[in-house]
Motif scaffolding. Structure first.
Motif, PDB file in Angstrom:
ATOM      1  N   LEU A  72       0.914  -1.184   0.122  1.00  0.00           N
ATOM      2  CA  LEU A  72       0.089   0.060  -0.096  1.00  0.00           C
ATOM      3  C   LEU A  72       0.952   1.212   0.088  1.00  0.00           C
ATOM      4  N   TRP A  73       1.973   1.193   0.892  1.00  0.00           N
ATOM      5  CA  TRP A  73       2.708   2.495   0.986  1.00  0.00           C
ATOM      6  C   TRP A  73       3.377   2.462  -0.109  1.00  0.00           C
ATOM      7  N   ASP A  74       4.063   1.515  -0.835  1.00  0.00           N
ATOM      8  CA  ASP A  74       4.839   1.550  -2.051  1.00  0.00           C
ATOM      9  C   ASP A  74       3.923   2.297  -3.133  1.00  0.00           C
ATOM     10  N   PHE A  83      -6.698   0.113  -3.992  1.00  0.00           N
ATOM     11  CA  PHE A  83      -7.821  -0.417  -3.273  1.00  0.00           C
ATOM     12  C   PHE A  83      -7.346  -1.726  -2.374  1.00  0.00           C
ATOM     13  N   ALA A  84      -7.987  -1.896  -1.069  1.00  0.00           N
ATOM     14  CA  ALA A  84      -7.269  -3.013  -0.397  1.00  0.00           C
ATOM     15  C   ALA A  84      -8.414  -3.334   0.797  1.00  0.00           C
ATOM     16  N   VAL A  98     -12.798  -3.091   6.515  1.00  0.00           N
ATOM     17  CA  VAL A  98     -13.043  -1.959   5.548  1.00  0.00           C
ATOM     18  C   VAL A  98     -12.395  -2.483   4.226  1.00  0.00           C
ATOM     19  N   TYR A  99     -13.199  -1.769   3.189  1.00  0.00           N
ATOM     20  CA  TYR A  99     -12.656  -1.855   1.752  1.00  0.00           C
ATOM     21  C   TYR A  99     -12.178  -0.389   1.536  1.00  0.00           C
ATOM     22  N   ALA A 100     -10.818  -0.427   1.587  1.00  0.00           N
ATOM     23  CA  ALA A 100     -10.253   1.088   1.613  1.00  0.00           C
ATOM     24  C   ALA A 100      -9.883   1.464   0.197  1.00  0.00           C
ATOM     25  N   HIS A 101     -10.122   2.678  -0.388  1.00  0.00           N
ATOM     26  CA  HIS A 101      -9.375   3.339  -1.394  1.00  0.00           C
ATOM     27  C   HIS A 101      -8.679   4.480  -0.664  1.00  0.00           C
ATOM     28  N   ILE A 102      -7.264   4.269  -0.954  1.00  0.00           N
ATOM     29  CA  ILE A 102      -6.155   5.196  -0.540  1.00  0.00           C
ATOM     30  C   ILE A 102      -5.674   5.894  -1.945  1.00  0.00           C
ATOM     31  N   THR A 103      -5.666   7.071  -1.739  1.00  0.00           N
ATOM     32  CA  THR A 103      -4.933   8.114  -2.745  1.00  0.00           C
ATOM     33  C   THR A 103      -4.035   9.081  -2.186  1.00  0.00           C
ATOM     34  N   ASN A 118     -10.806   6.702   1.868  1.00  0.00           N
ATOM     35  CA  ASN A 118     -12.187   6.345   2.097  1.00  0.00           C
ATOM     36  C   ASN A 118     -12.123   4.967   2.270  1.00  0.00           C
ATOM     37  N   ARG A 119     -13.107   4.777   3.287  1.00  0.00           N
ATOM     38  CA  ARG A 119     -13.424   3.354   3.541  1.00  0.00           C
ATOM     39  C   ARG A 119     -14.885   2.858   3.460  1.00  0.00           C
ATOM     40  N   ARG A 120     -15.092   1.985   2.992  1.00  0.00           N
ATOM     41  CA  ARG A 120     -16.482   1.321   2.816  1.00  0.00           C
ATOM     42  C   ARG A 120     -16.649   0.043   3.596  1.00  0.00           C
ATOM     43  N   VAL A 121     -17.986  -0.342   3.634  1.00  0.00           N
ATOM     44  CA  VAL A 121     -17.912  -1.702   4.196  1.00  0.00           C
ATOM     45  C   VAL A 121     -17.477  -2.858   3.384  1.00  0.00           C
ATOM     46  N   ALA A 122     -16.765  -3.688   4.044  1.00  0.00           N
ATOM     47  CA  ALA A 122     -16.138  -4.898   3.409  1.00  0.00           C
ATOM     48  C   ALA A 122     -17.189  -5.849   2.956  1.00  0.00           C
ATOM     49  N   ASP A 123     -17.372  -6.447   1.882  1.00  0.00           N
ATOM     50  CA  ASP A 123     -18.179  -7.574   1.728  1.00  0.00           C
ATOM     51  C   ASP A 123     -17.930  -8.897   2.476  1.00  0.00           C
TER      52      ASP A 123
END
Length: 177
Positions: A72-74, A83-84, A98-103, A118-123
Motif C-alpha cells: 500500500l505504502w509503495d 484499493f485494499a 473495511v474496503y479502503a480506497h487510498i490515494t 475513504n473506507r466502505r463496508v467490506a463484503d
C-alpha cells in the motif's frame, strides 16, 4: 497477539458500520493523521485529540499482514491509488473490516503532500472466502521468519507469485473479487 499500543490486545469483538457510511481520514507524508471523520473516531473509540498527529498505524490490527501495508505504502508513495481490504483495531481491541480506497494528495505542482483514505463496508462473503484465508497465510509466513523484515519479504514473494499465477496485478485481483 499483543499490539504495540500499550499492550492492547484484540478483543475478538467485531464492530460494524452501515453500507451508506464512509470512513475518511487524511495523513501527512509520514502517515500521521491530519483529519479523521466522526465515523472513524466512533469505530475506533478515539477522540479527535487522541488521533491528530498520531501515526495511522494507531489502528493497525496485528492480524493485518505487513506485506500488504508495504505494498500500500509503495503504491501511494509512487503517486498511485490503491484499493485494499484492511482489518483495523480500535482503542480497546475491537476490530472492523473495511474496503479502503487510498490515494495520494497532490499540491498545485503535482507533488504528493499527503494521503487520503475513504473506507466502505467490506463484503463479508469476500472476506470469509478470499481475504481472511489469504491474510492468515501471509501472516503465518511473516511470523515464521527469523526477523520481521525477512518475514515481510517472504510473504510479499508469496503474494507476488499468487498474483502471477492468476495472471493479474494486485489491483485487478482486488477488483475481481
Amino acid at each position: 497477539m499483543s499490539d504495540t499500543r500499550s499492550g492492547v490486545r484484540p478483543s475478538g469483538k467485531e464492530r460494524h458500520f452501515k453500507p451508506e457510511e464512509l470512513i475518511v481520514s487524511k495523513t501527512d507524508l509520514k502517515g500521521r493523521i491530519t483529519y479523521a471523520n466522526d465515523l472513524f473516531l466512533d469505530l475506533a473509540d478515539f477522540t479527535e485529540q487522541e488521533v491528530l498527529g498520531q501515526p495511522h498505524s494507531l489502528i493497525r490490527h496485528p492480524d493485518m499482514p505487513r506485506c500488504i501495508f508495504k505494498m500500500l505504502w509503495d503504491e501511494i508513495a509512487s503517486g498511485n491509488e490503491i484499493f485494499a481490504y484492511v482489518v483495523n483495531m480500535g482503542k480497546h481491541g475491537d476490530h472492523y473490516w473495511v474496503y479502503a480506497h487510498i490515494t495520494p494528495t497532490f499540491d498545485a505542482k503535482h507533488q504528493v503532500i499527503g494521503y487520503h483514505s475513504n473506507r466502505r463496508v467490506a463484503d463479508p462473503k469476500i472476506l470469509k472466502e478470499k481475504i481472511i484465508p489469504l491474510y492468515a497465510e501471509l501472516r503465518k509466513i511473516e511470523e515464521g521468519a527469523a526477523n520481521r523484515k525477512d518475514g515481510m519479504n517472504a510473504a510479499s514473494r508469496v503474494l507476488a507469485q499468487k498474483l502471477s499465477d492468476a495472471g493479474m496485478a494486485y489491483d485487478k485481483f482486488i477488483q475481481s473479487l
